[in-house]
Design an enzyme around this catalytic site. Structure first.
Site, PDB file in Angstrom:
ATOM      1  N   CYS A 299       0.859  -1.168  -0.257  1.00  0.00           N
ATOM      2  CA  CYS A 299       0.362   0.019   0.003  1.00  0.00           C
ATOM      3  C   CYS A 299       1.223   1.536  -0.110  1.00  0.00           C
ATOM      4  O   CYS A 299       0.349   1.965  -0.596  1.00  0.00           O
ATOM      5  CB  CYS A 299      -0.864  -0.144   0.517  1.00  0.00           C
ATOM      6  SG  CYS A 299      -2.262  -1.668   1.669  1.00  0.00           S
TER       7      CYS A 299
ATOM      8  N   HIS B  34      -3.245   7.295   2.882  1.00  0.00           N
ATOM      9  CA  HIS B  34      -3.192   5.984   2.821  1.00  0.00           C
ATOM     10  C   HIS B  34      -3.949   5.546   3.110  1.00  0.00           C
ATOM     11  O   HIS B  34      -4.748   5.834   4.333  1.00  0.00           O
ATOM     12  CB  HIS B  34      -2.232   4.575   2.831  1.00  0.00           C
ATOM     13  CG  HIS B  34      -3.267   2.931   2.499  1.00  0.00           C
ATOM     14  ND1 HIS B  34      -3.455   2.665   1.277  1.00  0.00           N
ATOM     15  CD2 HIS B  34      -2.624   1.968   2.994  1.00  0.00           C
ATOM     16  CE1 HIS B  34      -4.056   1.488   1.861  1.00  0.00           C
ATOM     17  NE2 HIS B  34      -3.355   1.519   2.373  1.00  0.00           N
TER      18      HIS B  34
ATOM     19  N   ASN C 246     -10.602   0.051   0.888  1.00  0.00           N
ATOM     20  CA  ASN C 246      -8.847  -0.144   0.841  1.00  0.00           C
ATOM     21  C   ASN C 246      -8.291  -0.575  -0.260  1.00  0.00           C
ATOM     22  O   ASN C 246      -8.453  -1.188  -0.686  1.00  0.00           O
ATOM     23  CB  ASN C 246      -8.301  -0.960   2.174  1.00  0.00           C
ATOM     24  CG  ASN C 246      -6.925  -0.486   1.964  1.00  0.00           C
ATOM     25  OD1 ASN C 246      -6.147   0.098   1.126  1.00  0.00           O
ATOM     26  ND2 ASN C 246      -6.615  -0.910   3.167  1.00  0.00           N
TER      27      ASN C 246
HETATM   28  O1  UT7 Z   1      -3.980  -1.974   3.606  1.00  0.00           O
HETATM   29  C1  UT7 Z   1      -3.043  -2.120   4.893  1.00  0.00           C
HETATM   30  C2  UT7 Z   1      -4.203  -3.393   4.967  1.00  0.00           C
HETATM   31  N1  UT7 Z   1      -4.614  -3.378   6.860  1.00  0.00           N
HETATM   32  C3  UT7 Z   1      -5.018  -2.244   7.651  1.00  0.00           C
HETATM   33  O2  UT7 Z   1      -5.164  -1.511   7.387  1.00  0.00           O
HETATM   34  C4  UT7 Z   1      -5.574  -3.055   8.656  1.00  0.00           C
HETATM   35  C5  UT7 Z   1      -5.657  -1.923   9.695  1.00  0.00           C
HETATM   36  N2  UT7 Z   1      -6.646  -2.905  10.729  1.00  0.00           N
HETATM   37  C6  UT7 Z   1      -8.029  -2.726  10.831  1.00  0.00           C
HETATM   38  O3  UT7 Z   1      -8.148  -2.208   9.771  1.00  0.00           O
HETATM   39  C7  UT7 Z   1      -8.234  -3.650  11.776  1.00  0.00           C
HETATM   40  O4  UT7 Z   1      -8.318  -4.021  12.773  1.00  0.00           O
HETATM   41  C8  UT7 Z   1      -9.948  -4.233  11.992  1.00  0.00           C
HETATM   42  C9  UT7 Z   1     -10.650  -3.490  10.555  1.00  0.00           C
HETATM   43  C10 UT7 Z   1      -9.189  -5.590  10.180  1.00  0.00           C
HETATM   44  C11 UT7 Z   1     -10.681  -5.136  12.804  1.00  0.00           C
HETATM   45  O5  UT7 Z   1     -10.851  -3.871  13.121  1.00  0.00           O
HETATM   46  P1  UT7 Z   1     -10.821  -4.260  14.892  1.00  0.00           P
HETATM   47  O6  UT7 Z   1     -11.006  -2.946  15.819  1.00  0.00           O
HETATM   48  O7  UT7 Z   1      -9.196  -4.556  15.607  1.00  0.00           O
HETATM   49  O8  UT7 Z   1     -11.849  -5.676  15.194  1.00  0.00           O
HETATM   50  P2  UT7 Z   1     -11.081  -7.163  16.268  1.00  0.00           P
HETATM   51  O9  UT7 Z   1      -9.578  -7.408  15.075  1.00  0.00           O
HETATM   52  O10 UT7 Z   1     -10.841  -6.698  17.480  1.00  0.00           O
HETATM   53  O11 UT7 Z   1     -12.654  -7.343  16.208  1.00  0.00           O
HETATM   54  C12 UT7 Z   1     -13.384  -7.264  17.205  1.00  0.00           C
HETATM   55  C13 UT7 Z   1     -14.119  -8.158  17.590  1.00  0.00           C
HETATM   56  C14 UT7 Z   1     -14.198 -10.479  16.522  1.00  0.00           C
HETATM   57  O12 UT7 Z   1     -15.087 -10.283  17.867  1.00  0.00           O
HETATM   58  P3  UT7 Z   1     -14.898 -10.428  19.274  1.00  0.00           P
HETATM   59  O13 UT7 Z   1     -13.999 -11.717  19.020  1.00  0.00           O
HETATM   60  O14 UT7 Z   1     -15.312  -9.941  20.224  1.00  0.00           O
HETATM   61  O15 UT7 Z   1     -16.428 -11.592  19.392  1.00  0.00           O
HETATM   62  C15 UT7 Z   1     -14.484  -9.985  15.393  1.00  0.00           C
HETATM   63  O16 UT7 Z   1     -14.785 -11.824  15.251  1.00  0.00           O
HETATM   64  O17 UT7 Z   1     -15.423  -7.373  16.176  1.00  0.00           O
HETATM   65  C16 UT7 Z   1     -15.508  -9.403  15.284  1.00  0.00           C
HETATM   66  N3  UT7 Z   1     -15.224  -8.758  13.687  1.00  0.00           N
HETATM   67  C17 UT7 Z   1     -15.928  -8.713  13.078  1.00  0.00           C
HETATM   68  N4  UT7 Z   1     -17.355  -8.709  13.352  1.00  0.00           N
HETATM   69  C18 UT7 Z   1     -18.510  -8.219  12.441  1.00  0.00           C
HETATM   70  C19 UT7 Z   1     -14.316  -9.205  13.253  1.00  0.00           C
HETATM   71  N5  UT7 Z   1     -14.366  -9.269  11.710  1.00  0.00           N
HETATM   72  C20 UT7 Z   1     -16.197  -8.854  11.830  1.00  0.00           C
HETATM   73  C21 UT7 Z   1     -16.763  -7.854  10.701  1.00  0.00           C
HETATM   74  N6  UT7 Z   1     -18.179  -8.183  11.203  1.00  0.00           N
HETATM   75  N7  UT7 Z   1     -16.594  -7.925   9.307  1.00  0.00           N
END
Ligand code: UT7
Length: 327
Positions: free
Chosen positions: A113, A251, A281
């Site tokens: 990216c 980005h 993204n």
């Molecule tokens: O270009 C570079 C590429 N990558 C990035 O920039 C990614 C950077 N990171 C992020 O953008 C974030 O970490 C994410 C958007 C990927 C995830 O957000 P988060 O706030 O870090 O969520 P999390 O992974 O901590 O998940 C929190 C909860 C989990 O459930 P439990 O374990 O708390 O019950 C996940 O299973 O949210 C759940 N979850 C979802 N729920 C509904 C994860 N994805 C989803 C979803 N819909 N799509």
């Protein structure tokens, strides 16, 4: 001589997939995705599009704005992590053929990216030596074909598209100072990765299909640190302060990352261009897509102080300070 962005262009495939659409096939919701990312929808390439075709369309648009002909182009660099082929021929060669540029070098650049900022810097250096030729710098991605559409923690982030700029030296003008910083930290290689290369066989995991794999939390924390660091470094180098910047084109990975950067730098969020709500993204394409949108909306005025900054797999991160449209 002054090195300038002479034209910008972009292409988004027509098919739009909303969060509500995704929630019909995944355990997710518009509420979760928007509140965690700032994204409502993304464009997804149809059967007739791939990275080279979208890159070509964006490049054609940028060439039309710049008013340059194929024979004036001496270099084509395509920043991409989703090339048409794995791994050769390069997407840039396919773009060169489609654009019918008869005397140009062409290659792909893989810095995920952050790729567009890396590619812009390479083309900038090339143009300073090859002053009579123009370069096309493209960021183009079809990440919809490398994400796992069953993995709700990663697939909801990404979209397809391409953005391009034509750059070149203009005689008889003096440009203001600009600067670029490029960084890498391979210790974070596991934060975002995709199998399918030519590593030693015992190093491969058990993943059967080479989808993109993401450690979201780790990338989030790195991203905020990286964007703050490169923006501060650039301002320090140019003897200015972040508060004097007119616009930051970061980005477009996650709106919450950009909000965290703005908070940490004590800058109003309005300084940061945001368009990921409708694009998701788009990796290497996100910065040139945003730049082209801003140009078409008439939001960039000559002399505006801009920082373009990105981060991504590798890990890579990079930033360019420029006074529009001088590089
Ligand atoms: O270009 C570079 C590429 N990558 C990035 O920039 C990614 C950077 N990171 C992020 O953008 C974030 O970490 C994410 C958007 C990927 C995830 O957000 P988060 O706030 O870090 O969520 P999390 O992974 O901590 O998940 C929190 C909860 C989990 O459930 P439990 O374990 O708390 O019950 C996940 O299973 O949210 C759940 N979850 C979802 N729920 C509904 C994860 N994805 C989803 C979803 N819909 N799509």
């Amino acid at each position: 001589m002054a090195l300038k962005i002479l034209g910008t262009g972009s292409y988004l495939p027509p098919r739009v997939v909303t969060n509500d659409d995704l929630s019909k096939q995944l355990d997710t919701s518009d509420e979760w995705i928007f509140s965690h990312t700032g994204i409502h929808a993304r464009h997804i390439a149809g059967e007739d599009d791939c990275t080279s075709t979208m890159a070509t369309k964006a490049a054609r648009a940028a060439m039309a704005v710049a008013g340059v002909k194929p024979e004036e182009i001496g270099l084509i660099v395509v920043a991409t992590s989703s090339p048409d082929y794995n791994t050769f021929p390069s997407t840039a060669c396919l773009v060169q053929a489609a654009l019918e540029c008869p005397s140009t070098g062409a290659y792909d650049l893989q810095a995920a990216c952050a790729g567009f900022v890396y590619a812009l810097d390479q083309a900038r250096c090339w143009c300073k030596v090859n002053t009579t030729k123009k370069a096309i710098v493209i960021g183009a991605e079809t990440l919809s074909r490398v994400v796992d559409w069953k993995d709700r923690s990663s697939c909801i982030l990404f979209g397809d598209g391409a953005g391009a700029v034509v750059i070149g030296e203009v005689p008889g003008e003096e440009g203001p100072d600009s600067h670029t910083v490029l960084w890498a930290d391979g210790h974070g290689a596991g934060f975002i990765s995709r199998e399918g290369g030519a590593r030693r066989p015992h190093e491969f995991g058990t993943v059967a299909i080479p989808y993109l794999v993401l450690q979201g939390h780790d990338v989030f924390a790195f991203a905020v640190r990286a964007l703050v660091k490169v923006t501060n470094q650039l301002c320090e180098k140019l003897g200015t302060t972040p508060s004097e910047l007119d616009r930051v084109f970061a980005h477009q990975a996650n709106g919450r990352i950009i909000e965290a950067v703005a908070r940490r730098m004590k800058l109003p969020l309005e300084k940061f261009y945001l368009n990921l709500v409708g694009t998701g993204n788009t990796s290497a394409a996100s910065i040139p897509l945003a730049l082209d949108e801003a140009v078409r909306k008439g939001e960039l005025k000559d002399g505006m102080k801009l920082v373009l900054c990105g981060f991504g797999a590798g890990l890579t991160y990079a930033g360019t300070y420029m006074q529009w449209p001088y590089l």
